[in-house]
Design a protein around this motif. Sequence first.
Motif, mmCIF file in Angstrom:
data_model
loop_
_atom_site.group_PDB
_atom_site.id
_atom_site.type_symbol
_atom_site.label_atom_id
_atom_site.label_comp_id
_atom_site.label_asym_id
_atom_site.label_seq_id
_atom_site.Cartn_x
_atom_site.Cartn_y
_atom_site.Cartn_z
ATOM 1 N N LEU A 82 0.827 -1.211 0.000
ATOM 2 C CA LEU A 82 0.000 0.000 0.000
ATOM 3 C C LEU A 82 0.857 1.256 0.000
ATOM 4 O O LEU A 82 0.671 2.152 -0.823
ATOM 5 C CB LEU A 82 -0.910 0.019 1.233
ATOM 6 C CG LEU A 82 -2.024 -1.030 1.300
ATOM 7 C CD1 LEU A 82 -2.686 -0.998 2.670
ATOM 8 C CD2 LEU A 82 -3.050 -0.799 0.207
ATOM 9 N N PHE A 85 2.912 1.619 -3.231
ATOM 10 C CA PHE A 85 2.081 2.154 -4.326
ATOM 11 C C PHE A 85 1.931 3.671 -4.189
ATOM 12 O O PHE A 85 2.118 4.417 -5.135
ATOM 13 C CB PHE A 85 0.677 1.538 -4.294
ATOM 14 C CG PHE A 85 0.594 0.149 -4.842
ATOM 15 C CD1 PHE A 85 1.734 -0.523 -5.279
ATOM 16 C CD2 PHE A 85 -0.624 -0.501 -4.935
ATOM 17 C CE1 PHE A 85 1.653 -1.816 -5.775
ATOM 18 C CE2 PHE A 85 -0.724 -1.793 -5.440
ATOM 19 C CZ PHE A 85 0.421 -2.449 -5.857
ATOM 20 N N ILE A 86 1.570 4.092 -2.965
ATOM 21 C CA ILE A 86 1.325 5.527 -2.768
ATOM 22 C C ILE A 86 2.607 6.329 -2.990
ATOM 23 O O ILE A 86 2.595 7.355 -3.671
ATOM 24 C CB ILE A 86 0.740 5.779 -1.371
ATOM 25 C CG1 ILE A 86 -0.684 5.235 -1.331
ATOM 26 C CG2 ILE A 86 0.743 7.251 -1.032
ATOM 27 C CD1 ILE A 86 -1.285 5.186 0.038
ATOM 28 N N PHE A 105 -1.258 12.338 4.285
ATOM 29 C CA PHE A 105 -0.703 11.341 5.208
ATOM 30 C C PHE A 105 0.120 11.993 6.316
ATOM 31 O O PHE A 105 0.163 11.494 7.439
ATOM 32 C CB PHE A 105 0.119 10.304 4.453
ATOM 33 C CG PHE A 105 -0.736 9.339 3.693
ATOM 34 C CD1 PHE A 105 -1.348 8.284 4.344
ATOM 35 C CD2 PHE A 105 -0.973 9.509 2.337
ATOM 36 C CE1 PHE A 105 -2.174 7.403 3.661
ATOM 37 C CE2 PHE A 105 -1.791 8.640 1.644
ATOM 38 C CZ PHE A 105 -2.395 7.577 2.306
ATOM 39 N N SER A 142 -3.494 0.107 8.184
ATOM 40 C CA SER A 142 -4.024 1.451 7.920
ATOM 41 C C SER A 142 -3.419 2.479 8.866
ATOM 42 O O SER A 142 -3.071 3.579 8.455
ATOM 43 C CB SER A 142 -5.549 1.477 8.091
ATOM 44 O OG SER A 142 -6.140 0.425 7.391
ATOM 45 N N LEU A 145 0.083 3.618 7.945
ATOM 46 C CA LEU A 145 0.328 4.246 6.640
ATOM 47 C C LEU A 145 1.066 5.595 6.715
ATOM 48 O O LEU A 145 1.996 5.802 5.941
ATOM 49 C CB LEU A 145 -0.987 4.404 5.869
ATOM 50 C CG LEU A 145 -1.397 3.166 5.049
ATOM 51 C CD1 LEU A 145 -2.797 3.328 4.501
ATOM 52 C CD2 LEU A 145 -0.407 2.928 3.914
ATOM 53 N N PHE B 10 -2.813 3.389 -7.957
ATOM 54 C CA PHE B 10 -1.787 3.301 -6.915
ATOM 55 C C PHE B 10 -2.244 4.007 -5.643
ATOM 56 O O PHE B 10 -1.852 3.655 -4.546
ATOM 57 C CB PHE B 10 -0.478 3.938 -7.395
ATOM 58 C CG PHE B 10 0.123 3.232 -8.558
ATOM 59 C CD1 PHE B 10 0.864 2.077 -8.370
ATOM 60 C CD2 PHE B 10 -0.072 3.698 -9.855
ATOM 61 C CE1 PHE B 10 1.416 1.408 -9.450
ATOM 62 C CE2 PHE B 10 0.477 3.037 -10.930
ATOM 63 C CZ PHE B 10 1.220 1.884 -10.736
ATOM 64 N N PHE B 11 -3.047 5.053 -5.825
ATOM 65 C CA PHE B 11 -3.483 5.839 -4.674
ATOM 66 C C PHE B 11 -4.703 5.242 -3.976
ATOM 67 O O PHE B 11 -4.813 5.302 -2.758
ATOM 68 C CB PHE B 11 -3.826 7.271 -5.116
ATOM 69 C CG PHE B 11 -2.631 8.108 -5.468
ATOM 70 C CD1 PHE B 11 -1.518 8.120 -4.638
ATOM 71 C CD2 PHE B 11 -2.619 8.899 -6.611
ATOM 72 C CE1 PHE B 11 -0.407 8.898 -4.947
ATOM 73 C CE2 PHE B 11 -1.518 9.682 -6.925
ATOM 74 C CZ PHE B 11 -0.407 9.682 -6.098
ATOM 75 N N PRO B 13 -6.261 2.259 -3.077
ATOM 76 C CA PRO B 13 -6.411 1.336 -1.933
ATOM 77 C C PRO B 13 -5.908 1.940 -0.628
ATOM 78 O O PRO B 13 -6.611 1.892 0.398
ATOM 79 C CB PRO B 13 -5.575 0.116 -2.321
ATOM 80 C CG PRO B 13 -5.054 0.348 -3.683
ATOM 81 C CD PRO B 13 -5.415 1.720 -4.138
ATOM 82 N N GLY B 14 -4.729 2.528 -0.662
ATOM 83 C CA GLY B 14 -4.143 3.084 0.562
ATOM 84 C C GLY B 14 -4.961 4.239 1.099
ATOM 85 O O GLY B 14 -5.260 4.298 2.293
ATOM 86 N N ILE B 15 -5.355 5.146 0.208
ATOM 87 C CA ILE B 15 -6.100 6.316 0.675
ATOM 88 C C ILE B 15 -7.460 5.897 1.215
ATOM 89 O O ILE B 15 -7.906 6.405 2.248
ATOM 90 C CB ILE B 15 -6.226 7.383 -0.448
ATOM 91 C CG1 ILE B 15 -4.841 7.963 -0.738
ATOM 92 C CG2 ILE B 15 -7.189 8.491 -0.051
ATOM 93 C CD1 ILE B 15 -4.812 9.057 -1.776
ATOM 94 N N LEU B 17 -8.329 3.035 2.677
ATOM 95 C CA LEU B 17 -8.172 2.453 4.016
ATOM 96 C C LEU B 17 -7.831 3.522 5.046
ATOM 97 O O LEU B 17 -8.337 3.513 6.170
ATOM 98 C CB LEU B 17 -7.066 1.394 4.002
ATOM 99 C CG LEU B 17 -7.464 0.022 3.497
ATOM 100 C CD1 LEU B 17 -6.247 -0.892 3.441
ATOM 101 C CD2 LEU B 17 -8.528 -0.587 4.410
#
Lengths: 271, 290
Positions: A82, A85-86, A105, A142, A145, B10-11, B13-15, B17
Amino acid sequence: MVLKWLGRLLLLSFAAVILAPLLIVLFTSLKTTPQFYANPLGLPESLSFHNYQSLFDGQPMWGYFRNSIVVTLATVGLELLLAGFISYGIMRSGKRVGAAVFGLFAVGLMVPSQVNMIPIYTFVHKLGWSNSLTGLIIVSASVLLPLSVFMLSGFMKTLPKEILEAGEIDGAGEWTLLARIAFPLSAPYLAATAAFLFVIVWNDLLFPMLLLNGKDKLTLPLAMLQFRGEYITDYPVLLAGVVVTALPMIALFIFLQRYFISGALAGSLKG
Amino acid sequence: MKKYAKLLPFFVPGIALYLALFIYPTVTGFYYSLTDWDGLSPSYQFVGIDNYTNVAKDIIFRKSIVNNVKFMVAVVIVQTVVSLLLALQLSKQKKVNVALRSLYFVPTILSSVSVGFIWTFVYDPSLGLLNGLLEAVGLSSWTQNWLGDTGIAIFSIAAVQAWAHIGQMIILFVAGLQAIPEELVESAKLDGATRLQLFFRVIWPLLAPAAAIVVSYTTIQSFKAFDLVFTMTGGGPAYSTEILSTYIYNSAFMNYTFGKASTASVYFLLLISFITFLQFRALRTDRVSY
């Protein structure tokens, strides 16, 4: 000259301060209970693995290990995907979008777990994810992150852009660029981040305590808190538990020191 | 725009969650702080800012803030000074130094629960190593009930917190020291600088950014400590080690006053933001370069 010897004395004294508590714990775990009460601070007369035996007989230790391993590996793996990717997206976006995502974030870095533990607890219960290792894995990933995006995007910024641009000209799509160039080039950084996260997740108490309650679901730190209730007067068994849970981490540390240390260095910079 | 469309996967799934399991709960926390919810019943009343005034008046809450500050100040001083002194001896990349740095780092990788158990044992008034050693060297009068005495328990835990994290801070200081150009140190030595002059005139100004990182990291880390206190004393005896995070935990999960606990969380967030802000102002060092 005097300063030099004072310095050496300091190094030795601190080595003793680190080692003495660890050694007394190891020694105590090898004594029988009567031996311990007769001579709490002495060396063990003979090596007795009796405490370890009764710990593994009295507790589903292998189950706790399994839970801790599953939770840690899955959380760290999910986290790297995750956050990787970000961070890749941030690196590939223009300045404004990249900064906006990073900022989103970065806000989370300011919020300690104690602040949102209550609403996370109630939300997870509403979702019906309580007492589930999967629920714990998703929540832990989560919550971590902000930290991992901070670490990984910091690392990825230093990758040479030209290589990615060259790949783009050759017609590679974003997924190919990520899988063939960005992730492989970041491998040492991913490893350092993984080591840092590994320590956090393996040792975490708060979220397992909030989300797990069944005896078959406990992770090691949580299980240890429960032992204390059972072995309150029995230091040798309790400390055998400390040794058993610390050993895998110490073994990993010996083999992967480089990553632990570079991860700790990068992770501490978030302050 | 097309480029962003390609980056969207890319953004997402993480964002998603992060928004669902981090941002959304943080916001609902503010909402709970305005209610009298007990965490169990399906219904609750909206009570406005009552919790805020009640928590602010709560003696135990005030005591937790004081304890938090005591703990933080003790940890920051001990952890920074000791790790700096040790790092100064360990900055050269010699085998023995590398080995010592690793040894000092070991407590960092242990769980706070393990560290808490180890030190509860070391501090044990009758069976523990610390009182045993003091008696062995004829300092019986120095022996204490380290975790049972309301005057010193919080500092006993602060010492453990520092014990567990000094190794990590040494790594930061060593990285800062190794970034100092060797020529500067050599030329200062040639000019006849004593070791103390060398430290205060040459090394310290260049090390200030690393020191700022150590101090700010330690401040935040010690302010939000939870596991160690929870494991070693649970806030006792007589609330003498109750800190904000144990206060929040106990209000929510022991007393089932979720509204009140959420309010304490909001105060906690405000305090930690305030400390971060103060630090940012105070430690904004102008980097020195020669």
